[in-house]
Structure formats: structure tokens, C-alpha cells
Design an enzyme around this catalytic site. Structure first.
Site, PDB file in Angstrom:
ATOM      1  N   GLU A  81       0.845  -1.201   0.000  1.00  0.00           N
ATOM      2  CA  GLU A  81       0.000   0.000   0.000  1.00  0.00           C
ATOM      3  C   GLU A  81       0.876   1.244   0.000  1.00  0.00           C
ATOM      4  O   GLU A  81       0.397   2.348   0.193  1.00  0.00           O
ATOM      5  CB  GLU A  81      -0.967  -0.010   1.179  1.00  0.00           C
ATOM      6  CG  GLU A  81      -0.350   0.010   2.548  1.00  0.00           C
ATOM      7  CD  GLU A  81      -1.401   0.105   3.645  1.00  0.00           C
ATOM      8  OE1 GLU A  81      -1.514  -0.873   4.400  1.00  0.00           O
ATOM      9  OE2 GLU A  81      -2.090   1.117   3.751  1.00  0.00           O
ATOM     10  N   CYS A 113      -3.635  -3.051   4.229  1.00  0.00           N
ATOM     11  CA  CYS A 113      -2.776  -4.122   4.762  1.00  0.00           C
ATOM     12  C   CYS A 113      -3.267  -5.514   4.370  1.00  0.00           C
ATOM     13  O   CYS A 113      -2.633  -6.514   4.705  1.00  0.00           O
ATOM     14  CB  CYS A 113      -2.694  -4.010   6.284  1.00  0.00           C
ATOM     15  SG  CYS A 113      -2.186  -2.379   6.835  1.00  0.00           S
ATOM     16  N   HIS A 235      -3.261  -9.618  11.702  1.00  0.00           N
ATOM     17  CA  HIS A 235      -2.634  -8.415  11.158  1.00  0.00           C
ATOM     18  C   HIS A 235      -2.305  -7.527  12.353  1.00  0.00           C
ATOM     19  O   HIS A 235      -3.162  -7.262  13.193  1.00  0.00           O
ATOM     20  CB  HIS A 235      -3.562  -7.663  10.198  1.00  0.00           C
ATOM     21  CG  HIS A 235      -3.062  -6.271   9.957  1.00  0.00           C
ATOM     22  ND1 HIS A 235      -1.796  -6.047   9.476  1.00  0.00           N
ATOM     23  CD2 HIS A 235      -3.607  -5.047  10.197  1.00  0.00           C
ATOM     24  CE1 HIS A 235      -1.592  -4.734   9.402  1.00  0.00           C
ATOM     25  NE2 HIS A 235      -2.672  -4.114   9.836  1.00  0.00           N
TER      26      HIS A 235
HETATM   27  N1  COA Z   1       1.143   3.559  30.221  1.00  0.00           N
HETATM   28  C1  COA Z   1       0.478   2.480  29.746  1.00  0.00           C
HETATM   29  N2  COA Z   1      -0.523   2.557  28.819  1.00  0.00           N
HETATM   30  C2  COA Z   1      -0.834   3.784  28.354  1.00  0.00           C
HETATM   31  C3  COA Z   1      -0.182   4.943  28.805  1.00  0.00           C
HETATM   32  C4  COA Z   1       0.851   4.799  29.781  1.00  0.00           C
HETATM   33  N3  COA Z   1       1.521   5.839  30.253  1.00  0.00           N
HETATM   34  N4  COA Z   1      -0.723   5.996  28.160  1.00  0.00           N
HETATM   35  C5  COA Z   1      -1.679   5.532  27.322  1.00  0.00           C
HETATM   36  N5  COA Z   1      -1.748   4.182  27.448  1.00  0.00           N
HETATM   37  C6  COA Z   1      -2.626   3.266  26.714  1.00  0.00           C
HETATM   38  C7  COA Z   1      -4.033   3.776  26.507  1.00  0.00           C
HETATM   39  O1  COA Z   1      -4.851   3.513  27.642  1.00  0.00           O
HETATM   40  C8  COA Z   1      -4.459   2.988  25.297  1.00  0.00           C
HETATM   41  O2  COA Z   1      -4.795   1.671  25.662  1.00  0.00           O
HETATM   42  P1  COA Z   1      -6.238   1.057  25.277  1.00  0.00           P
HETATM   43  O3  COA Z   1      -6.280   1.055  23.760  1.00  0.00           O
HETATM   44  O4  COA Z   1      -6.199  -0.317  25.836  1.00  0.00           O
HETATM   45  O5  COA Z   1      -7.243   1.952  25.833  1.00  0.00           O
HETATM   46  C9  COA Z   1      -3.153   2.885  24.489  1.00  0.00           C
HETATM   47  O6  COA Z   1      -2.088   3.166  25.404  1.00  0.00           O
HETATM   48  C10 COA Z   1      -3.065   3.894  23.351  1.00  0.00           C
HETATM   49  O7  COA Z   1      -3.338   5.159  23.869  1.00  0.00           O
HETATM   50  P2  COA Z   1      -4.260   6.183  23.092  1.00  0.00           P
HETATM   51  O8  COA Z   1      -4.401   7.412  23.887  1.00  0.00           O
HETATM   52  O9  COA Z   1      -5.508   5.496  22.631  1.00  0.00           O
HETATM   53  O10 COA Z   1      -3.293   6.437  21.828  1.00  0.00           O
HETATM   54  P3  COA Z   1      -3.393   7.430  20.635  1.00  0.00           P
HETATM   55  O11 COA Z   1      -4.544   8.340  20.728  1.00  0.00           O
HETATM   56  O12 COA Z   1      -2.052   8.045  20.539  1.00  0.00           O
HETATM   57  O13 COA Z   1      -3.671   6.495  19.355  1.00  0.00           O
HETATM   58  C11 COA Z   1      -3.620   4.736  17.776  1.00  0.00           C
HETATM   59  C12 COA Z   1      -3.320   5.145  19.226  1.00  0.00           C
HETATM   60  C13 COA Z   1      -3.388   3.254  17.606  1.00  0.00           C
HETATM   61  C14 COA Z   1      -5.097   5.043  17.463  1.00  0.00           C
HETATM   62  C15 COA Z   1      -2.684   5.553  16.840  1.00  0.00           C
HETATM   63  O14 COA Z   1      -1.352   5.160  17.082  1.00  0.00           O
HETATM   64  C16 COA Z   1      -2.990   5.366  15.362  1.00  0.00           C
HETATM   65  O15 COA Z   1      -3.841   6.078  14.820  1.00  0.00           O
HETATM   66  N6  COA Z   1      -2.277   4.418  14.691  1.00  0.00           N
HETATM   67  C17 COA Z   1      -2.441   4.184  13.265  1.00  0.00           C
HETATM   68  C18 COA Z   1      -3.708   3.428  12.911  1.00  0.00           C
HETATM   69  C19 COA Z   1      -3.715   2.020  13.435  1.00  0.00           C
HETATM   70  O16 COA Z   1      -2.702   1.455  13.745  1.00  0.00           O
HETATM   71  N7  COA Z   1      -4.933   1.430  13.519  1.00  0.00           N
HETATM   72  C20 COA Z   1      -5.107   0.062  13.992  1.00  0.00           C
HETATM   73  C21 COA Z   1      -6.100  -0.731  13.228  1.00  0.00           C
HETATM   74  S1  COA Z   1      -5.578  -1.017  11.553  1.00  0.00           S
END
Ligand code: COA
Length: 393
Positions: A81, A113, A235
């Protein structure tokens, strides 16, 4: 009984460098446990200036061809992709770099993906029509998100090459598959952008919903029961996603998703993705490599595979491992691709991210920095010029 078709051989490539997420956390003033624990990611694979999806794809495919030759290979499918051209397929560049015969079709497949799994299934169809044919399937991606965005922590890069044949020596592709497609804007990349547009939370919800639908289709079509799988590969955009998904699958099957159960089913399939990052089309097959490498003997065991590509298309299918698979693979070499990367700091990473290639047709030489067998040597007249840096056998 029909002839079994599946993965006859497999090999892996990654980028030259590895960035510890502690570097990103420090730069962004984020608690590193958000990455290490919350996302379950430790490091990400970063490509050198002269590496891209083509060089990684060719590097992964080289040992597969060295071990198996090119006889009977009449199709190369490259799933990605992060294509390097809107028209010419990356598979044609790879075909040239590998010195393959001309009587071959070479194409690129795209659906976020997921596309590697479609290539696997299309390849099985070609082999079913003519069991003398073999198909080279390569998944290769460089996953880069906007700098300083929340997706940046989930970046990665890798390629996995697989030779698909009748009477395979690694794993049989079982015939039942569960499918689910739905038009969702959770992650996409318009032609004018070099990084995706992402609704991260929606992508997690859509992934989980797609798993439920694909599993329902899989069971309705007579697939294996949940208790018949030895392990599960998901994935893996980040390793906690695999845990979220497996917990959902266990729960909808009335099984308690205890930490012990999740670790038992997933620790080996998530270990390498945890230090490579999201390699998009390759990520599921990195998980497969992880379990083939770390599990002592998987002979006769069935592995559940869940493939998801935002947008979205998903598939639940299974592979059954063939006796002697460890003798076919060169697991040590592939392990080196995962663990032999050079650590870099944030400033080096940022420099690599901010480097640009000419878009006006002028010539630019790329520094010789990759360590793989192929490199992107230059851009000239809008063409990408690749070269082999290792003597062909
Ligand atoms: N210690 C431990 N865990 C922590 C933490 C800390 N200090 N701070 C945050 N976390 C946890 C959160 O509770 C969350 O866990 P949960 O999902 O079980 O609730 C996790 O870490 C991620 O935190 P969050 O605030 O949701 O992260 P984010 O807003 O930065 O976004 C993604 C995370 C995955 C949405 C972002 O990285 C993204 O958009 N990635 C690309 C798209 C992707 O990978 N999608 C997946 C499906 S294909």
C-alpha cells in the site's frame, strides 16, 4: 482428495535501521509506557535512504529463488500500500532485479494491509488450475505516518516473500475462508499524499467488527472450531491490537480472555512485530514467521490467520503446517533480518524522514547506506534506478 496448495517457502527482509520508541517518546514528551505497554510496541524498522519497497521485496525474494530456482514461476504478485509508482508495478522492478525469465506476469496488488492475503488466495487459484506452476507472492511496505502524529509510534517496514505451490513444504492453505468487505473511511491515502489520513480509533473499532463478521462467515462455511487452532496470527498494526482482537474472538466463542490464555496464544506471533512495527501488507506474515521460528515443532498444527486492510477488507483463514518445514526455511537468516538492524537516534530518523527526492526530473544519487543485496542508486528523468550490490549467484 484435491492436491494441497500453500506456502512452499518463505523469507523475510526489513529496513537497515531500528528506532527505539523511547527516542520518539522523549522527543514528544510522552511516557514511554504508552508505547511499550499501551501499544505493545518497542521498536520500529526504518529504511535507509537507498532502500524502499522494491529493494526489500527483492531482498526477501532472493533466498527463496536461490533455494527453489525459477522453473514454473509464471506469476509475481507484489502486495503493497506504499507503491512507488501510480502506473508501473513494483513487481516489474523486482522481476528485473531478480533476473527472472521474461515469460512471467508481474503485477502489484493494493487493498491497504490486506492485499498480501488476496495475493496468496489468487496464487492458490493459479496453482489449482495448473499444479505445475508456482507463484511468487511478495508483501512489502514502508509504513510512515505524519511526523508528530499519534500514528508515528506504529510505523515500521518489512517484506515477506512466499513461494506458492502444489504439495508445499511449509504450510497448506486450507480451503475455507471467511470474508468481510465494507466501505469505511478509517485509513486511506489520496494520490497527492505521501502519508495516510487516519482515524485511528475508528480503525480499531472497524478492525474488531470486521473480525467478528469474517469469523461468522468462516464458521458458516464450515471452518475449524476455535479449539482446533494451535495458534493465531493477526494483522498487527501494533501488538496490543492483536491482543484486543484475540480477546474479542475468544469472547464471541464463549472463552474467557484471560491474560494467560492471550499470552499463550499470541506471545510468539506478536514478538517480531513488536520490534519491527507495522509493516502493513507484510505484518501478518511477519507474525507467521514469528511462530514458525519460535515454536519448536508445529508439524500438523493449524494456525488461524486474520488479515485486515483498512477501508476495509478482511479475511479469516488457516494454514496447516507440513512435516519438515524447518528444513526448508532458513530461519537463522530471517532472524538476522529482524535482530541485526542498526539502532539510530531520533535526529538520524528525522533526517531520513525529511530527505526528499527530486520531482522535476533532475538526477539525484542516493548515498550507499543500505546493507541489503539491492539498492535504489538514483532518480533520473523521473525514473528510479535500482542496482544489485551483491554478485548474483
Ligand atoms: N502507560 C500504559 N498505557 C498507556 C499509557 C501509559 N503511560 N498511556 C496511554 N496508554 C494506553 C491507553 O490507555 C491505550 O490503551 P487502550 O487502547 O487499551 O485503551 C493505548 O495506550 C493507546 O493510547 P491512546 O491514547 O488510545 O493512543 P493514541 O490516541 O495516541 O492512538 C492509535 C493510538 C493506535 C489510534 C494511533 O497510534 C494510530 O492512529 N495508529 C495508526 C492506525 C492504526 O494502527 N490502527 C489500527 C487498526 S488497523
Amino acid at each position: 482428495m484435491s492436491t494441497p496448495i500453500g506456502i512452499h517457502d518463505l523469507a523475510v527482509a526489513t529496513g537497515r535501521y531500528s528506532l527505539d520508541l523511547a527516542e520518539l517518546a522523549e522527543h514528544g514528551n510522552v511516557d514511554v509506557d504508552k508505547y511499550y505497554i499501551g501499544l505493545g510496541q518497542e521498536k520500529q524498522s526504518i529504511v535507509a535512504a537507498d532502500e524502499d519497497i522494491v529493494t526489500m521485496a527483492a531482498a526477501a525474494a532472493r533466498p527463496v529463488l536461490d533455494r527453489n530456482g525459477t522453473d514454473g514461476i509464471r506469476t509475481i504478485m507484489l502486495a503493497t500500500e506504499t507503491g512507488i509508482d501510480q502506473s508501473k508495478s513494483a513487481a516489474v522492478y523486482v522481476h528485473g532485479l531478480l533476473g527472472m525469465p521474461a515469460d512471467v506476469r508481474a503485477v502489484e496488488l493494493k487493498q491497504a494491509c490486506y492485499s498480501g492475503t488476496s495475493a496468496l488466495q489468487f496464487a492458490a487459484g493459479i496453482v489449482a488450475r495448473n499444479p505445475e506452476e508456482r507463484v511468487l507472492v511478495i508483501t512489502s511496505d514502508v509504513a510512515w505516518y505524519d511526523l508528530d502524529s499519534s500514528g508515528e509510534a506504529t510505523q515500521g517496514a518489512a517484506a515477506v516473500a512466499m513461494l506458492i505451490s502444489a504439495n508445499p513444504k511449509v504450510a497448506v492453505l486450507d480451503t475455507v475462508a471467511g470474508l468481510h468487505t465494507s466501505d469505511v473511511q478509517d485509513f486511506w491515502r489520496p494520490n497527492y499524499r505521501s502519508t495516510p489520513v487516519v482515524d485511528g480509533k475508528l480503525s480499531i473499532d472497524t478492525y474488531l467488527s470486521a473480525l467478528e463478521h469474517a469469523w461468522a462467515d468462516y464458521t458458516a462455511r464450515g471452518g475449524h472450531g476455535i479449539g482446533e487452532f494451535h495458534g493465531f496470527c493477526y494483522h498487527q498494526p501494533f501488538s496490543r491490537m492483536a491482543y484486543k482482537a484475540h480477546a474479542r474472538l475468544l469472547e464471541i466463542n464463549g472463552i474467557e480472555a484471560s491474560r494467560e490464555r492471550l499470552d499463550a496464544d499470541l506471545a510468539q506471533t506478536t514478538r517480531y512485530g513488536r520490534i519491527i512495527g507495522n509493516s502493513y501488507s507484510a505484518a501478518l506474515y511477519i507474525a507467521l514467521f514469528g511462530v514458525l521460528d519460535q515454536q519448536e515443532d508445529l508439524t500438523g498444527e493449524t494456525i488461524g490467520m486474520f488479515s485486515y486492510g483498512s477501508g476495509c477488507v478482511s479475511e479469516f483463514f488457516s494454514l496447516t503446517v507440513v512435516p519438515g518445514y524447518r528444513d526448508t526455511l532458513d530461519l537463522e537468516r530471517d532472524r538476522e533480518a529482524v535482530f541485526g538492524r542498526e539502532p539510530i537516534d531520533y535526529a538520524t530518523y528525522r533526517g531520513l524522514r525529511e530527505a526528499t527526492l527530486p520531482t522535476d526530473g533532475s538526477r539525484a544519487e542516493l548515498p550507499a547506506s543500505g546493507t541489503g543485496p539491492y539498492r535504489l542508486a538514483a532518480i533520473d528523468g523521473h525514473s528510479r534506478i535500482y542496482e544489485a550490490i551483491e554478485k548474483q549467484p
